[in-house]
Structure formats: structure tokens, C-alpha cells
Design a protein around this motif. Structure first.
Motif, PDB file in Angstrom:
ATOM      1  N   ILE A 190      27.379  64.693  40.218  1.00  0.00           N
ATOM      2  CA  ILE A 190      28.364  63.769  40.797  1.00  0.00           C
ATOM      3  C   ILE A 190      28.651  62.666  39.781  1.00  0.00           C
ATOM      4  O   ILE A 190      27.909  62.475  38.819  1.00  0.00           O
ATOM      5  N   THR A 191      29.756  61.940  40.018  1.00  0.00           N
ATOM      6  CA  THR A 191      30.119  60.822  39.147  1.00  0.00           C
ATOM      7  C   THR A 191      30.295  59.568  39.994  1.00  0.00           C
ATOM      8  O   THR A 191      31.246  59.480  40.779  1.00  0.00           O
ATOM      9  N   PRO A 192      29.388  58.592  39.884  1.00  0.00           N
ATOM     10  CA  PRO A 192      29.586  57.341  40.618  1.00  0.00           C
ATOM     11  C   PRO A 192      30.638  56.477  39.921  1.00  0.00           C
ATOM     12  O   PRO A 192      30.769  56.508  38.701  1.00  0.00           O
ATOM     13  N   SER A 193      31.406  55.743  40.719  1.00  0.00           N
ATOM     14  CA  SER A 193      32.398  54.811  40.182  1.00  0.00           C
ATOM     15  C   SER A 193      31.950  53.394  40.509  1.00  0.00           C
ATOM     16  O   SER A 193      31.433  53.128  41.600  1.00  0.00           O
ATOM     17  N   TYR A 194      32.177  52.486  39.573  1.00  0.00           N
ATOM     18  CA  TYR A 194      31.715  51.112  39.721  1.00  0.00           C
ATOM     19  C   TYR A 194      32.882  50.140  39.657  1.00  0.00           C
ATOM     20  O   TYR A 194      33.917  50.428  39.054  1.00  0.00           O
ATOM     21  N   GLY A 195      32.724  48.977  40.303  1.00  0.00           N
ATOM     22  CA  GLY A 195      33.758  47.946  40.262  1.00  0.00           C
ATOM     23  C   GLY A 195      34.216  47.567  41.660  1.00  0.00           C
ATOM     24  O   GLY A 195      33.535  47.820  42.663  1.00  0.00           O
ATOM     25  N   GLU A 196      35.406  46.947  41.733  1.00  0.00           N
ATOM     26  CA  GLU A 196      35.985  46.509  42.996  1.00  0.00           C
ATOM     27  C   GLU A 196      36.918  47.583  43.549  1.00  0.00           C
ATOM     28  O   GLU A 196      37.799  48.068  42.837  1.00  0.00           O
ATOM     29  N   PRO A 232      19.059  60.399  49.299  1.00  0.00           N
ATOM     30  CA  PRO A 232      19.675  61.094  48.161  1.00  0.00           C
ATOM     31  C   PRO A 232      21.164  61.356  48.412  1.00  0.00           C
ATOM     32  O   PRO A 232      21.567  61.608  49.554  1.00  0.00           O
ATOM     33  N   VAL A 233      21.943  61.295  47.375  1.00  0.00           N
ATOM     34  CA  VAL A 233      23.387  61.534  47.494  1.00  0.00           C
ATOM     35  C   VAL A 233      23.643  62.918  48.082  1.00  0.00           C
ATOM     36  O   VAL A 233      24.535  63.093  48.919  1.00  0.00           O
ATOM     37  N   LEU A 234      22.866  63.914  47.669  1.00  0.00           N
ATOM     38  CA  LEU A 234      23.050  65.277  48.177  1.00  0.00           C
ATOM     39  C   LEU A 234      22.835  65.327  49.696  1.00  0.00           C
ATOM     40  O   LEU A 234      23.579  65.995  50.414  1.00  0.00           O
ATOM     41  N   THR A 235      21.846  64.608  50.194  1.00  0.00           N
ATOM     42  CA  THR A 235      21.579  64.568  51.637  1.00  0.00           C
ATOM     43  C   THR A 235      22.743  63.936  52.384  1.00  0.00           C
ATOM     44  O   THR A 235      23.185  64.438  53.429  1.00  0.00           O
ATOM     45  N   ALA A 236      23.268  62.826  51.841  1.00  0.00           N
ATOM     46  CA  ALA A 236      24.414  62.165  52.471  1.00  0.00           C
ATOM     47  C   ALA A 236      25.621  63.087  52.495  1.00  0.00           C
ATOM     48  O   ALA A 236      26.353  63.154  53.491  1.00  0.00           O
ATOM     49  N   ALA A 237      25.828  63.805  51.396  1.00  0.00           N
ATOM     50  CA  ALA A 237      26.966  64.723  51.318  1.00  0.00           C
ATOM     51  C   ALA A 237      26.844  65.816  52.375  1.00  0.00           C
ATOM     52  O   ALA A 237      27.827  66.159  53.055  1.00  0.00           O
ATOM     53  N   ARG A 238      25.664  66.360  52.550  1.00  0.00           N
ATOM     54  CA  ARG A 238      25.471  67.436  53.529  1.00  0.00           C
ATOM     55  C   ARG A 238      25.699  66.929  54.950  1.00  0.00           C
ATOM     56  O   ARG A 238      26.294  67.607  55.785  1.00  0.00           O
ATOM     57  N   ARG A 239      25.240  65.731  55.248  1.00  0.00           N
ATOM     58  CA  ARG A 239      25.401  65.191  56.595  1.00  0.00           C
ATOM     59  C   ARG A 239      26.859  64.895  56.916  1.00  0.00           C
ATOM     60  O   ARG A 239      27.268  64.969  58.077  1.00  0.00           O
ATOM     61  N   GLN A 272      18.910  63.850  42.900  1.00  0.00           N
ATOM     62  CA  GLN A 272      17.968  62.878  42.348  1.00  0.00           C
ATOM     63  C   GLN A 272      18.427  61.427  42.530  1.00  0.00           C
ATOM     64  O   GLN A 272      17.612  60.534  42.737  1.00  0.00           O
ATOM     65  N   ALA A 273      19.729  61.206  42.431  1.00  0.00           N
ATOM     66  CA  ALA A 273      20.270  59.852  42.580  1.00  0.00           C
ATOM     67  C   ALA A 273      20.247  59.465  44.055  1.00  0.00           C
ATOM     68  O   ALA A 273      20.773  60.182  44.906  1.00  0.00           O
TER      69      ALA A 273
END
Length: 678
Positions: free
Chosen positions: A50-56, A23-30, A94-95
Motif C-alpha cells: 500500500i502507499t500512505p499519503s501524508y499532508g492536509e 494492521p492496514v490489511l485487517t482494516a481493509a478486510r473489515r 505489517q504497517a
């Protein structure tokens, strides 16, 4: 073997690899990223948006595809149905990470809000704003002398105030007749006069005497932060200031990364323009609400910004600024309607003035600094350094003024540093190292106590000690050099070489431990060899830019140094000189100008003659292009040493004797250690 997905968090600049499904929240905490959650990851509180960004993202070396995060799930849909999520938002709990991804943590999802250090500096300004309030008595209509209400208002302004011609938008004409009759033929009008001449423009009209005030915004649109000062157009008083992080950080931390994003992602320019305009509307709304002012009373705004931000504000593709000859779409000052920039929070007929740019990489923010600091009037030779993600420098006196930009990158602001973070409560901002014991002590944002003083633990219990910000990392590197933990080349010594158990092996190099709360589940804050290199690259670019200007001026020394910008205002001059960020000069000759670009914007907002002055001034400034200067690389390499490989620093030598130590890169090589104090 396939690597785990890479996740990059902005604006914190922290990154790490995590197994797919994390989960994104878990990664953020670590990673120690400031992402709030109060419901334990059950998708109830929505604090972890959170807001994911897409592209190069060429700067990060990643492509973020549409499948980088797990699909929208039932928990997110339930929350969307009940309370709603902003477009593009996900719940961090959730993401889950499926592939390389860039994640933006918006301000409202951060436990400790970023501190945008661009306060308004006190400055006396001769008040003569472009937009002013006029009370007029208008002749009533007469059937025997048929004229329109606008024509009679124009005649009244000419006879009572000497204003020869007036023009009005259609939207204002619809308010004219009701206001005249409600005010019994007495009205107050807000008129904007153009410093280049022409008819005055009717911005607003009120029946009778308007006593609610008239306001303008002075906006410093930086690549990392946006600061705005709400200014009373009658008194010049700053009635409110606010700042936010530039949301474009998620597309790239530095300017060239954003140019690259625009080049490699169709619609990228429009995406970045929409993000910054939405942020400006949010900022205007916030600052007006905090000051208790109707946003419709904001009738004018002045913008200063670097060239890339200039183009992205205007909705112009910045691709030409990423390649020689770095051509601007226009360098001239611009006069626009706020509605043309989708700035719909302020008055519907509000006007915008954008200061002129000096050249392709030296923008309106540098022009504003020149307006505020007036190097062309200085009898001594002044070096003015606006420190930021893209540093801009002015060198001049009454004979000549030169300007250049230098790509310092975001390291000075805590990004790309292992324990680095943007300025926020809990971040280490000051640091000292005892030269004998090699033990550090520090202060964090939000607490006036040093870490070795009684009460520090209690005072920081709420914020914790979360990382180290830009001013802190500069002081840390300089203090390490003064304490003999770091040699002139920038190598950190081993515990054996330095006599400090805080110097720990890390591969073939070492790191220095500032604070370790890992046993209690807190962060371990270190300065690594990679951090030293990042600071060396940034400071070398800054110093090389200054040396190029000095070469062009044919001098080896400057008389004084002015540190400008939000970050420049918080740099310790002594530590900056130890690091070799600025040329050697007497310490008392290094001063802070605060947010000089913001001050220049306020001057242009409050004084119409200042606009003509800055437009004249930019034509007299000589641009030195660092990107193609043959000696830039030579100066850059020499400046990698701390403080410098060859340039003398006699004034610094009066303040501190730097230990002469030399370390080996490998902790297993035994190492050489040579010390001498001059």
C-alpha cells in the motif's frame, strides 16, 4: 472520549475507524477493500503493498502526519533487502494504523483489478496525421559540392515530397549519418508537420525502407481514470487500448480536493504531477507490450483532459482554478516535446499535442467531445453530457453552442457510497426490483447471468459479490423509486410502510438490503439513506447544469440527449430519466456516444485539419459559469426531488407510473403512507 483513528482507502473510497495498532490489511478486510494477501499476513508474499499519503486532506477533514502508521519494521526491511519495495510503499500486513491516514491501494495489490471502461469507439476518420513516414533517396556527398547530410536530406524531401523546410534535434543528427550510409543513401523518416505552418520536424530516421509501422497515443486523462488508445498512424486502426486508475485519487477524489491539496501542502503540485506522469509512462509501456510494439515507434501523443488535470499534467499549480475568476494559465492548444513532460517510454523525440480548453472549468476533454459529436452541425437541439467526477455539458445546434461544467463528485462512480466501489469484477452493475414482491435481482461485472438464474452462484464463485458500482447504484435508486420503496423526496420507507422486510431501520432512517452474505463471512450490500442523498446531490448538480444551458438558450426542452464518457456509456437511459439526471425526452432520443473525449483525441491524432478545426470551434462556444450563476442553486434544489420537484416529465410518464408515496424520516414515528398510481 478520543475517537479511534480514521482510515480512508483509495481508490475504493471506503472509510472506517479502527483502534490504534490495527494492521492496514485487517482494516481493509473489515471494510471490504480489495487488498490482496496470500501468505496470511506474514510479510512473505508482498501482495498487500500500500502507499500512505501524508499532508492536509480538506475534503476528508483529516491531517495525515508522518506518524500515522507504525514505523518501518524488520519484516519490511527484510523484504526490502531481498526484493525491494517501490519508494513510499509499505506492507499492509505489517504497517499498523496509529492516527488518521489515507491509504492508496495500487492496481497490482488489488485482487480484482479496476475495470476502466473507456474502450475505443468505432469511427471513420479521414487519415492525414501530423506525423507521417516518407521514403527518400538522398544524393551522396561530393567533394566538389560540399554540403551537409542534413541539407541534402532536406533537398531530397523538397524535390521528392514537396516539403520545403525541415528541422532536427541534436539527438536526431547523431543518427543521421549512420542511417544514410547503412541504407545506401535511402532512408525512411518520420516527419511531423505543424498545422500552423513552419518547418517540418524530423522525429526519427531508419536506413532503407521502414516497415515496422508508426504509432501514436490518444490519451483521455480523466480525474478518476486514464485511458489510452494506441493508433496506427498509417491506417488509423486502434491496435491496443488500456486504462488505469488515476493515481492522484489518493490526493483527492474530486478536482477541488486536489486543488485544495496543492494549496495546503507545499510541493503538492509537484507530487501530483510526478504521480500522473509516472502512470502515463506505465500505461504507454503496458499498451505497447500488449500490442507487441517497440515503444520507440510511438512518435506522437494527443491529450484531452479537464482544466485541473491539464495543469497538473503540465506541472502548473492549479490554485487559480479553485477560486473566481477560475483563470487558466493558458487555454490555447499546446505543442510540446514528450520529454518536457517526462514521458520517456515513447520515442525520445516524440511530440505531444494538448487540445485547447474552453474555459476555467470546461477543458480540453469537452473540446474533444465537441470535435467528435459536432453539435454545431446539428439541426436539432442536442444536449451532450459527459458524465464523470466533474460533468461537462454541451447544448447546441447550428445556431449556437453553449458549454458548462457541473461538480457531480465521485458518487456516480461508486465512491462515497456505503457499499460502493469502482467498477471491478464482482461489483453489481445492473439491478431490478419487482414492484410487487420488492425483491431484487442483479448482475455483476464479469458474469452475464442474473442473480436469480441457474448457475449464477457458480459463475460468481471466483469474484464473489463485492459491492455496487456507479451504474448499479443509479439503477438501484431508480428501481427503489419505481417499486415504491422510496418517495419523491428521496426518503426510504420502513418495512411496514413499504411492505418489504428488506427495509431495515438505521438510526432515524432506513436502508434497503440488496444482498446479504454476512452469515458466510461475506459482505452485506445495502442502499442507505446517506447513499440516496449522495446520488441526489450528484444528479441535482448535473440537471441544474443542463437547466442553466437551457435557460441561456431560452428553451424548456431539448430534442435529444447524448450520454458520453466511460460512465455515460453504461448508464441505463430509462433509469437516468427516472432519477431525473437528464431532462425529459423521448427514450429513443437518448443515445450513448461511448468515450467521446477519447474519440475526439483520436480524431486530432489522425487528422491534422481537425486540430485547426477544434481550435476554431472552442472560440465559438459560449461558456456558462455554474459557480456564479444566480439560478444554479434554485435549479439544484428543485432537482433534488426524484425525478424533479416542478419540471414536467411527460415522456417518462409514458414509460412508467411512479408511485405517489410519502414517508416519515423516523422509523418510530409510525409514518404516513399515501399511494396512488397514475
Amino acid at each position: 472520549m478520543t475517537e479511534d483513528p480514521l482510515v480512508i482507502f483509495t481508490p475504493a473510497g471506503k472509510r472506517g475507524r479502527f483502534p490504534a495498532g490495527t494492521p492496514v490489511l485487517t482494516a481493509a478486510r473489515r471494510l471490504g477493500v480489495d487488498l490482496e494477501s496470500v501468505c496470511g499476513g506474514r510479510g512473505i508474499c508482498s501482495k498487500c503493498q500500500i502507499t500512505p499519503s501524508y499532508g492536509e486532506f480538506s475534503k476528508h477533514g483529516v491531517h495525515v502526519g508522518a506518524d500515522a502508521l507504525s514505523p518501518w519494521n524488520a519484516v519490511e526491511q527484510r523484504y526490502q533487502d531481498k526484493r525491494g519495495l517501490a519508494p513510499g510503499r509499505r506492507l499492509g500486513c505489517q504497517a499498523c494504523i496509529q492516527a488518521d491516514v489515507v491509504i492508496d491501494v495500487p492496481p497490482e495489490s488489488q485482487v480484482h483489478r479496476q475495470v476502466v471502461r473507456k474502450e475505443a469507439s468505432a469511427r471513420q476518420v479521414s487519415m492525414d496525421p501530423a506525423t507521417r513516414l516518407f521514403l527518400v533517396e538522398v544524393e551522396q556527398p561530393d567533394m566538389h559540392s560540399p554540403t551537409g547530410d542534413l541539407e541534402r536530406l532536406e533537398r531530397a524531401l523538397r524535390e521528392q515530397w514537396g516539403i520545403e523546410a525541415v528541422e532536427a534535434d541534436l539527438s536526431l543528427l547523431g543518427k543521421l549519418q549512420p542511417a544514410l550510409r547503412k541504407g545506401n543513401w535511402q532512408v525512411s523518416v518520420a516527419l511531423l508537420r505543424d498545422h500552423r505552418g513552419g518547418p517540418a520536424r524530423l522525429i526519427e530516421i531508419w536506413p532503407g525502407l521502414h516497415e515496422g509501422g508508426l504509432y501514436g497515443l490518444a490519451v483521455d486523462l480523466g480525474s478518476t481514470t486514464i485511458a489510452a488508445h494506441l493508433t496506427d498512424l498509417e491506417s488509423g486502426a486502434v491496435v491496443g487500448s488500456a486504462g488505469i486508475m488515476n493515481p492522484q485519487i489518493r490526493f483527492g477524489e474530486d478536482l477541488m480536493s486536489r486543488v485544495s491539496y496543492a494549496m495546503m501542502n507545499p510541493g503538492g503540485t509537484e507530487e501530483m504531477t510526478a504521480a500522473v506522469r509516472a502512470a502515463l509512462n506505465d500505461l504507454a509501456r503496458e499498451i505497447a507490450d500488449h500490442a507487441g510494439i517497440d515503444p520507440a515507434l510511438i512518435v506522437e501523443a494527443v491529450f484531452v483532459c479537464n482544466p485541473v488535470m491539464h495543469h497538473l499534467l503540465l506541472g502548473i499549480d492549479p490554485v487559480e482554478l479553485g477560486q473566481a475568476p477560475f483563470a487558466l494559465a493558458t487555454a490555447e492548444a499546446l505543442r510540446l516535446g514528450a520529454a518536457e513532460l517526462d514521458l520517456d517510454v515513447m520515442n525520445a523525440r516524440a511530440r505531444v499535442y494538448v487540445l485547447p480548453c474552453i474555459a476555467g472549468h470546461v477543458g480540453a476533454d469537452c473540446a474533444a467531445v465537441a470535435l467528435a459529436e459536432e453539435p454545431q452541425k446539428s439541426e436539432d437541439l442536442a444536449l451532450i453530457v459527459d458524465v464523470g467526477t466533474n460533468a461537462e455539458l454541451l447544448l447546441g445546434n447550428t445556431t449556437r453552442v453553449l458549454a458548462c461544467s457541473s461538480p457531480t463528485g465521485p458518487a456516480f462512480e461508486g465512491a462515497q457510497i456505503s457499499s460502493g466501489q469502482r467498477a471491478a469484477p464482482g461489483a453489481i452493475e445492473r439491478l431490478e426490483i419487482d414492484p410487487v414482491t420488492k425483491e431484487p435481482r442483479f448482475r455483476v461485472i464479469g458474469c452475464d447471468l442474473w442473480s436469480d438464474e441457474p448457475g449464477f452462484d457458480v459463475a460468481t464463485a471466483d469474484t464473489g459479490i463485492t459491492g455496487i458500482c456507479g451504474s448499479g447504484i443509479i439503477e438501484a435508486v431508480a428501481e427503489m423509486r419505481m417499486a415504491g420503496l422510496l418517495d419523491a423526496s428521496g426518503l426510504i420507507g420502513s418495512a411496514e410502510q413499504t411492505g418489504s422486510a428488506r427495509c431495515l431501520p438505521e438510526g432515524r432512517t432506513h436502508s434497503y438490503v440488496i444482498h446479504d452474505a454476512s452469515a458466510a463471512g461475506g459482505p452485506r450490500i445495502t442502499v442507505t439513506q446517506g447513499d440516496i442523498r449522495a446520488i441526489q446531490l450528484a444528479k441535482s448538480a448535473l440537471y441544474a447544469g443542463a437547466r442553466l444551458l437551457m435557460d441561456e438558450m431560452r428553451v424548456d426542452r431539448v430534442d435529444r440527449v447524448v450520454l458520453a464518457g466511460a460512465f455515460g456509456a453504461h448508464i441505463s437511459p430509462r433509469h437516468a430519466m427516472v432519477l431525473g439526471m437528464i431532462p425529459d425526452v423521448a427514450l429513443e432520443k437518448v443515445i450513448s456516444a461511448g468515450n467521446a473525449a477519447g474519440t475526439g483525441a483520436r480524431i486530432a491524432l489522425c487528422n491534422i485539419a481537425a486540430r485547426a478545426e477544434v481550435e476554431r470551434l472552442v472560440r465559438q462556444i459560449t461558456k456558462v459559469e455554474t459557480a456564479i450563476a444566480p439560478k444554479f442553486q434554485e435549479h439544484f434544489v428543485a432537482a433534488n426531488a426524484i425525478p424533479h420537484f416542478s419540471d414536467p416529465f411527460p415522456e417518462l410518464a409514458k414509460l412508467v407510473a411512479l408511485p405517489e408515496v410519502t414517508f416519515n424520516a423516523s422509523p418510530n414515528a409510525g409514518g404516513r403512507r399515501r399511494r396512488r398510481r397514475d
